[in-house]
Design a protein around this motif. Structure first.
Motif, PDB file in Angstrom:
ATOM      1  N   LYS A  38       0.826  -1.206   0.000  1.00 52.02           N
ATOM      2  CA  LYS A  38       0.000   0.000   0.000  1.00 52.02           C
ATOM      3  C   LYS A  38       0.861   1.257   0.000  1.00 52.02           C
ATOM      4  O   LYS A  38       0.484   2.280  -0.578  1.00 52.02           O
ATOM      5  N   LEU A  39       2.017   1.187   0.642  1.00 51.97           N
ATOM      6  CA  LEU A  39       2.877   2.358   0.794  1.00 51.97           C
ATOM      7  C   LEU A  39       3.636   2.701  -0.479  1.00 51.97           C
ATOM      8  O   LEU A  39       3.968   3.872  -0.718  1.00 51.97           O
ATOM      9  N   HIS A  77       9.895   5.383   8.109  1.00 50.32           N
ATOM     10  CA  HIS A  77       8.558   4.952   8.513  1.00 50.32           C
ATOM     11  C   HIS A  77       8.677   4.378   9.916  1.00 50.32           C
ATOM     12  O   HIS A  77       9.475   3.468  10.155  1.00 50.32           O
ATOM     13  N   ASP A  78       7.901   4.924  10.853  1.00 44.93           N
ATOM     14  CA  ASP A  78       8.091   4.502  12.237  1.00 44.93           C
ATOM     15  C   ASP A  78       6.909   4.966  13.083  1.00 44.93           C
ATOM     16  O   ASP A  78       6.044   5.723  12.633  1.00 44.93           O
ATOM     17  N   PHE A  79       6.919   4.491  14.329  1.00 44.53           N
ATOM     18  CA  PHE A  79       6.008   5.050  15.315  1.00 44.53           C
ATOM     19  C   PHE A  79       6.371   6.514  15.516  1.00 44.53           C
ATOM     20  O   PHE A  79       7.553   6.854  15.635  1.00 44.53           O
ATOM     21  N   MET A  80       5.373   7.376  15.540  1.00 44.98           N
ATOM     22  CA  MET A  80       5.622   8.797  15.807  1.00 44.98           C
ATOM     23  C   MET A  80       4.430   9.374  16.540  1.00 44.98           C
ATOM     24  O   MET A  80       3.273   9.061  16.213  1.00 44.98           O
ATOM     25  N   LEU A  81       4.718  10.222  17.511  1.00 40.69           N
ATOM     26  CA  LEU A  81       3.666  10.921  18.226  1.00 40.69           C
ATOM     27  C   LEU A  81       3.239  12.161  17.442  1.00 40.69           C
ATOM     28  O   LEU A  81       3.994  12.691  16.622  1.00 40.69           O
ATOM     29  N   ALA A 126      -1.765   4.430  20.521  1.00 41.04           N
ATOM     30  CA  ALA A 126      -1.075   3.242  20.014  1.00 41.04           C
ATOM     31  C   ALA A 126       0.411   3.523  19.824  1.00 41.04           C
ATOM     32  O   ALA A 126       1.264   2.716  20.211  1.00 41.04           O
ATOM     33  N   ALA A 127       0.738   4.658  19.223  1.00 41.53           N
ATOM     34  CA  ALA A 127       2.149   5.004  19.037  1.00 41.53           C
ATOM     35  C   ALA A 127       2.845   5.190  20.375  1.00 41.53           C
ATOM     36  O   ALA A 127       3.969   4.720  20.584  1.00 41.53           O
ATOM     37  N   VAL A 170      -0.081   4.012   9.132  1.00 45.35           N
ATOM     38  CA  VAL A 170      -0.997   3.152   9.880  1.00 45.35           C
ATOM     39  C   VAL A 170      -1.769   4.061  10.836  1.00 45.35           C
ATOM     40  O   VAL A 170      -1.157   4.701  11.693  1.00 45.35           O
ATOM     41  N   PRO A 171      -3.069   4.149  10.688  1.00 47.03           N
ATOM     42  CA  PRO A 171      -3.828   5.099  11.503  1.00 47.03           C
ATOM     43  C   PRO A 171      -3.536   4.961  12.991  1.00 47.03           C
ATOM     44  O   PRO A 171      -3.508   3.849  13.533  1.00 47.03           O
ATOM     45  N   GLU A 172      -3.273   6.098  13.624  1.00 45.55           N
ATOM     46  CA  GLU A 172      -3.038   6.190  15.062  1.00 45.55           C
ATOM     47  C   GLU A 172      -1.738   5.533  15.519  1.00 45.55           C
ATOM     48  O   GLU A 172      -1.483   5.433  16.711  1.00 45.55           O
ATOM     49  N   THR A 173      -0.911   5.083  14.571  1.00 40.38           N
ATOM     50  CA  THR A 173       0.265   4.287  14.973  1.00 40.38           C
ATOM     51  C   THR A 173       1.561   4.758  14.330  1.00 40.38           C
ATOM     52  O   THR A 173       2.516   5.089  15.022  1.00 40.38           O
ATOM     53  N   THR A 174       1.643   4.754  13.001  1.00 40.28           N
ATOM     54  CA  THR A 174       2.908   5.079  12.339  1.00 40.28           C
ATOM     55  C   THR A 174       2.749   6.248  11.383  1.00 40.28           C
ATOM     56  O   THR A 174       1.654   6.556  10.903  1.00 40.28           O
TER      57      THR A 174
END
Length: 336
Positions: A153-154, A267-271, A280-281, A321-325
């Motif tokens: 998808k990315l 691409h990573d977890f980010m606040l 989630a992040a 990724v919604p709410e996550t990455t």
């Protein structure tokens, strides 16, 4: 979401019970057994070998959580379970939850208090986990299940049409490189990761028919020299697993590895920039403390500032990724 009521607090406190119910169901292949339609608890007990009274208790818990439904014909998968938890379905992420989250991350969180106290990793830590061929395989197979669909998808969001070389650092199973090479026939990729991880990645690469286009470089992202003159460098879920100093060193290594004008993809977890969510992040950052007490958390803006200091021109962080990455793209500036 702000916890305003006692029941909100209770949902957080008891959330681990729901997690374990999901993992237990995945371990016995329950959702796959229900893929073709409803089954009675007696029939499911016979196929799983779980005593009927115990299995019924699990089935009722899963129904209460909304993963199953129940009627006169028996139990059946709810739509989300049918789509995401049946083995072999196109959107299957069950093996990721069963293997990586259920068998490795969930047990590690028992050590979170020690990590917060500065004693994280006392149970072995991530490097020791990945040094074990069996554990490395469990982690990598689970991650592949979650990453391949995401990577496909990315790929349309990345300006890689003119790229001929890609370095994927902390590549895991190679899911991203596989998806990118499938989409761009002229692209060749190099995977840099632990030797035991690349043993698993090799099988996915070869199965995809990309043996001649994806090279494997065993090593450690923080100590191994990165290949030079790359058109693009990808770091997915890498910086969140490092300390702030290690992340700065990785950004510097990416700058050295890229040709002038080359593309860095993070691409990573980010606040969010307020640093108060999404939850989630924030929780993914928190779980790293069980493995290493010196890891950090960051917002998209904070990471962008570090990338700029390393010589890149970053875009604002965009949700993946919604709410996550989130995703940040950055071009290499002039060599300093």
């Amino acid at each position: 979401m702000l916890a305003t009521r006692r029941r909100d607090v209770a949902a957080i406190a008891y959330g681990f019970m729901a997690s374990k119910a999901l993992f237990a169901a995945l371990e016995i292949g329950l959702f796959s057994l229900l893929a073709d339609g409803p089954r009675t608890s007696a029939a499911l007990a016979a196929e799983t070998g779980v005593a009927p009274h115990r299995l019924t208790t699990l089935l009722r818990a899963l129904a209460a959580l909304g993963l199953l439904t129940a009627d006169d014909e028996g139990f059946r998968n709810a739509p989300a379970a049918q789509r995401h938890l049946v083995r072999g379905s196109r959107a299957d992420i069950g093996e990721y939850y069963r293997l990586q989250v259920g068998r490795q991350i969930y047990p590690a969180l028992a050590h979170l208090d020690a990590g917060i106290a500065g004693r994280g990793g006392a149970f072995g830590g991530f490097d020791e986990l990945m040094a074990s061929p069996e554990e490395a395989s469990t982690f990598t197979v689970g991650q592949h299940c979650a990453s391949l669909e995401l990577a496909r998808k990315l790929v349309d969001r990345l300006p890689l049409a003119d790229a001929r070389t890609l370095l994927d650092v902390g590549a895991g199973s190679g899911a991203f490189a596989i998806a990118f090479c499938e989409h761009h026939p002229e692209l060749r990729a190099t995977l840099l990761d632990f030797p035991q991880t690349l043993d698993v990645a090799r099988s996915y690469r070869d199965a995809a028919g990309l043996t001649d286009r994806i090279a494997l470089v065993p090593g450690n992202a923080t100590s191994t020299e990165w290949p030079a003159e790359q058109d693009a460098v990808l770091m997915s879920y890498l910086l969140s697993a490092l300390t702030a100093d290690e992340a700065d060193a990785a950004l510097a290594a990416a700058h050295r590895s890229l040709r002038p004008g080359g593309l860095l993809v993070v691409h990573d977890f980010m606040l969010d920039d307020t640093a108060t969510g999404p939850s989630a992040a924030a929780l993914w950052f928190l779980q790293y403390l069980a493995w290493r007490p010196d890891v950090w958390s960051f917002t998209g803006a904070e990471l962008g500032e570090r990338m700029a200091k390393a010589g890149f021109a970053p875009t604002p962080a965009a949700e993946v990724v919604p709410e996550t990455t989130k995703l940040i793209l950055a071009r290499k500036g002039e060599d300093r």
